[in-house]
Design a protein around this motif. Structure first.
Motif, mmCIF file in Angstrom:
data_model
loop_
_atom_site.group_PDB
_atom_site.id
_atom_site.type_symbol
_atom_site.label_atom_id
_atom_site.label_comp_id
_atom_site.label_asym_id
_atom_site.label_seq_id
_atom_site.Cartn_x
_atom_site.Cartn_y
_atom_site.Cartn_z
ATOM 1 N N SER A 86 0.832 -1.208 0.000
ATOM 2 C CA SER A 86 0.000 0.000 0.000
ATOM 3 C C SER A 86 0.868 1.261 0.000
ATOM 4 O O SER A 86 0.594 2.218 -0.733
ATOM 5 N N LEU A 87 1.919 1.258 0.834
ATOM 6 C CA LEU A 87 2.808 2.423 0.881
ATOM 7 C C LEU A 87 3.534 2.613 -0.449
ATOM 8 O O LEU A 87 3.714 3.752 -0.915
ATOM 9 N N LEU A 88 3.941 1.504 -1.073
ATOM 10 C CA LEU A 88 4.609 1.606 -2.368
ATOM 11 C C LEU A 88 3.650 2.073 -3.456
ATOM 12 O O LEU A 88 4.055 2.756 -4.406
ATOM 13 N N ALA A 89 2.362 1.707 -3.319
ATOM 14 C CA ALA A 89 1.365 2.214 -4.273
ATOM 15 C C ALA A 89 1.256 3.729 -4.170
ATOM 16 O O ALA A 89 1.117 4.432 -5.183
ATOM 17 N N LEU A 90 1.334 4.252 -2.938
ATOM 18 C CA LEU A 90 1.291 5.700 -2.760
ATOM 19 C C LEU A 90 2.515 6.381 -3.388
ATOM 20 O O LEU A 90 2.440 7.538 -3.809
ATOM 21 N N THR B 229 4.067 5.185 -6.102
ATOM 22 C CA THR B 229 4.165 4.843 -7.523
ATOM 23 C C THR B 229 4.110 6.061 -8.446
ATOM 24 O O THR B 229 4.935 6.177 -9.367
ATOM 25 N N PRO B 230 3.159 6.996 -8.283
ATOM 26 C CA PRO B 230 3.156 8.170 -9.185
ATOM 27 C C PRO B 230 4.457 8.970 -9.114
ATOM 28 O O PRO B 230 4.963 9.427 -10.147
ATOM 29 N N VAL B 231 4.998 9.114 -7.907
ATOM 30 C CA VAL B 231 6.264 9.852 -7.759
ATOM 31 C C VAL B 231 7.402 9.095 -8.441
ATOM 32 O O VAL B 231 8.234 9.684 -9.141
ATOM 33 N N ALA B 232 7.442 7.780 -8.246
ATOM 34 C CA ALA B 232 8.492 6.957 -8.861
ATOM 35 C C ALA B 232 8.416 7.009 -10.383
ATOM 36 O O ALA B 232 9.434 7.118 -11.065
ATOM 37 N N ALA B 233 7.188 6.928 -10.917
ATOM 38 C CA ALA B 233 7.019 6.949 -12.368
ATOM 39 C C ALA B 233 7.494 8.269 -12.961
ATOM 40 O O ALA B 233 8.074 8.301 -14.054
ATOM 41 N N ARG B 234 7.264 9.354 -12.242
ATOM 42 C CA ARG B 234 7.648 10.676 -12.759
ATOM 43 C C ARG B 234 9.117 11.000 -12.503
ATOM 44 O O ARG B 234 9.645 11.969 -13.061
ATOM 45 N N THR B 235 9.751 10.192 -11.640
ATOM 46 C CA THR B 235 11.158 10.439 -11.327
ATOM 47 C C THR B 235 12.085 9.752 -12.320
ATOM 48 O O THR B 235 12.915 10.394 -12.970
ATOM 49 N N HIS B 236 11.954 8.424 -12.456
ATOM 50 C CA HIS B 236 12.840 7.686 -13.365
ATOM 51 C C HIS B 236 12.249 6.299 -13.588
ATOM 52 O O HIS B 236 11.650 5.696 -12.685
ATOM 53 N N ILE B 237 12.420 5.777 -14.791
ATOM 54 C CA ILE B 237 11.893 4.467 -15.128
ATOM 55 C C ILE B 237 12.513 3.381 -14.245
ATOM 56 O O ILE B 237 11.843 2.417 -13.844
ATOM 57 N N PRO C 225 -6.471 3.091 -3.352
ATOM 58 C CA PRO C 225 -6.265 1.764 -2.766
ATOM 59 C C PRO C 225 -5.095 1.726 -1.790
ATOM 60 O O PRO C 225 -5.101 0.942 -0.835
ATOM 61 N N GLY C 226 -4.083 2.583 -2.000
ATOM 62 C CA GLY C 226 -2.973 2.645 -1.056
ATOM 63 C C GLY C 226 -3.426 3.098 0.317
ATOM 64 O O GLY C 226 -3.032 2.528 1.344
ATOM 65 N N CYS C 227 -4.277 4.121 0.353
ATOM 66 C CA CYS C 227 -4.828 4.600 1.628
ATOM 67 C C CYS C 227 -5.727 3.558 2.274
ATOM 68 O O CYS C 227 -5.693 3.349 3.498
ATOM 69 N N VAL C 228 -6.538 2.892 1.463
ATOM 70 C CA VAL C 228 -7.416 1.843 1.990
ATOM 71 C C VAL C 228 -6.592 0.723 2.620
ATOM 72 O O VAL C 228 -6.929 0.205 3.688
ATOM 73 N N GLY C 229 -5.486 0.366 1.974
ATOM 74 C CA GLY C 229 -4.629 -0.681 2.513
ATOM 75 C C GLY C 229 -4.014 -0.299 3.850
ATOM 76 O O GLY C 229 -3.891 -1.138 4.746
ATOM 77 N N CYS C 230 -3.646 0.967 4.012
ATOM 78 C CA CYS C 230 -3.074 1.427 5.283
ATOM 79 C C CYS C 230 -4.118 1.383 6.401
ATOM 80 O O CYS C 230 -3.805 0.996 7.535
#
Length: 515
Positions: A141-145, A147-155, A230-235
């Motif tokens: 769940s934390l990694l899902a939160l 994910t958008p930052v990771a995608a915009r940072t580097h592949i 879903p990340g928040c729901v998982g937490c």
């Protein structure tokens, strides 16, 4: 290995307790099953939401409407009504990821998932499964939160996040099976496994519809909301799990005395000690390999049903199933009903003692293997009607979920206190089929435009499932295995059970549970 002190009554007394117990929907074991099912649903949503969100994330490509990308030009199933208009639908996503890059990102989850199976099963068996289950979903769940930052940072960071998410997810199912072995009474085992197993189906259906809907909404920037929510729901789920659920009935402070007695009298009250795992005895046990073969073959059939048959529909029939949420989600949705049906049937047969545990597991696994095999063979002979082929997928899946009361349940029957470890070993082999099966299909199918080419894929999958049924019928056993749980002491705690012990032999880790 785990040594135990066991309080075990005669089977007749156990059955009497279970039969007299009223239907209670708020018992501790049902609460465990409910939260476990919700947790698995969240985990599966997080696993498949990227596949759906990817369409909204990428740019630099378009989808030609009415072109061969939407439907094959197969001569066997011509589509005379297909428009020749090659109008394109622009994709306004923000990432310029080519198909190869997209595939690398999507597959990175499963590499991590495969690696963590056996370590996850070992850790949960040795140190307790409750925390492992909770941390697995919390980390995902934390990694899902992120994910958008990771995608915009580097592949590379995006791939790393997905791989670590897979590592966390790899420990989930083995740990769940460890807890089921401690919480599920013998006569409710199939039912509880089935209730928990509903979570993944609901998660997949929710991902197909929910993630796509979230991507189209302006809320939180569109596609990122498919990860944030879903990340928040998982937490939040993690907090409920840690405060409400406990690793075993004996450690639960709020469980009723009646329920505690019913569970412990059915499967034993265990005091765990750290002992070496009996690897040699386990790996040389024929029933153990029967479970692994069943898992692996069933996974092969599942990948064929859910991956290759839709590809067949696109290439030969001319329908891209991924473009139809209904056809994509239908097998999973219908499977929810049939999973409960097979589980209740198995527990009914067990409770009424119509069949032994071993015979019930073999019956369910045979249904789960041979019926889908028949549907796969029939898929080669149906016409060009997309709904008939979709019906084949749905029908095969409805029968295949009977393995919830077959190979999924028998590992708990044969080694209830090592079920998580067995699950992890078998799941490792099963996960590998997700790599081998699609590759073999690509080799066998050249241009993918004829039924004759695709029939090879279906025949091989059907043959694998038939082998599954035969091997399981010969070698599987629902009896507790001698290596699974050596008992240091056996005692009877009630006068009723003491009186019954003169008529019925108490089972222990070195004897077998007879149906």
């Amino acid at each position: 290995m785990i040594a135990m002190k066991t309080v075990n009554p005669p089977q007749s007394a156990v059955s009497k307790d279970l039969e007299e117990e009223k239907c209670e929907c708020c018992t501790s074991r049902h609460t465990f099953a409910l939260l476990c099912s919700i947790g698995l649903g969240i985990a599966y949503f997080l696993r498949f939401n990227l596949s759906v969100a990817m369409v909204a994330m990428v740019t630099g490509s378009s989808i030609p409407v009415g072109s061969a990308n939407m439907s094959s030009h197969s001569k066997e199933c011509p589509r005379p009504n297909v428009s020749s208009d090659n109008t394109t639908i622009p994709n306004t996503g923000e990432f310029e990821w080519n198909p190869k890059t997209q595939g690398l990102i999507l597959s990175s989850f499963f590499y991590g998932y495969c690696v963590m199976q056996i370590p996850g099963g070992w850790v949960s068996t040795r140190y307790g499964a409750k925390l492992i289950v909770g941390l697995s979903i919390l980390i995902q769940s934390l990694l899902a939160l992120l994910t958008p930052v990771a995608a915009r940072t580097h592949i590379g960071l995006m791939i790393a996040v997905r791989a670590v998410e897979g590592l966390a997810g790899g420990a989930l199912f083995p740990s769940v099976h460890t807890m089921v072995g401690r919480w599920a009474p013998v006569n409710e085992r199939s039912k509880i496994i089935a209730y928990i197993g509903l979570g993944p189906y609901l998660g997949v259906v929710s991902a197909f519809f929910g993630a796509g809907w979230l991507c189209d909404q302006p809320f939180l920037g569109g596609w990122p909301s498919a990860f944030y929510i879903p990340g928040c729901v998982g937490c939040v789920w993690f907090l409920f799990w840690m405060f409400i659920v406990h690793s075993s009935p004996s450690k639960h402070p709020r469980i009723s005395k009646r329920e505690l007695h019913m569970i412990t009298s059915s499967i034993g009250e265990n005091i765990y000690e750290k002992k070496p795992v009996p690897w040699v005895a386990m790996l040389t046990c024929a029933p153990f390999w029967a479970v692994c073969v069943a898992f692996t073959c069933s996974a092969w059939g599942s990948y064929t049903l859910m991956t290759e048959l839709p590809s067949f529909m696109k290439a030969v029939i001319g329908v891209n199933v991924s473009q139809s949420g209904l056809l994509s989600a239908l097998p999973y949705a219908v499977s929810i009903v049939f999973t409960l049906m097979w589980a209740n049937l198995a527990d009914f047969l067990r409770k009424k003692e119509y069949l032994s545990v071993t015979k019930i597991r073999k019956l369910m696994n045979t249904i789960a293997a041979l019926c889908p095999a028949a549907f796969l063979v029939l898929s080669s002979f149906v016409g060009c009607n997309q709904y008939v082929v979709a019906g084949m997928i749905t029908g095969a899946t409805c029968f295949q979920v009977a393995d919830a009361a077959g190979s999924n349940a028998v590992m708990i029957d044969m080694a209830p206190h090592l079920a998580g470890l067995i699950k992890s070993v078998c799941n490792t082999f099963a996960t590998l089929t997700g790599i081998v099966s699609p590759y073999l299909a690509g080799v066998l199918v050249n241009d993918g435009e004829t039924k004759e080419e695709w029939s090879k894929v279906f025949y091989i999958a059907a043959g694998v499932l038939v082998f599954d049924a035969v091997f399981f019928l010969i070698f599987a056993s629902g009896d507790v295995q001698p290596w699974s749980a050596p008992v240091t002491e056996i005692e009877v705690t009630t006068d009723e059970y003491s009186e019954a012990s003169s008529q019925k032999q108490l089972w222990s880790g070195s004897t077998t549970i007879q149906g």
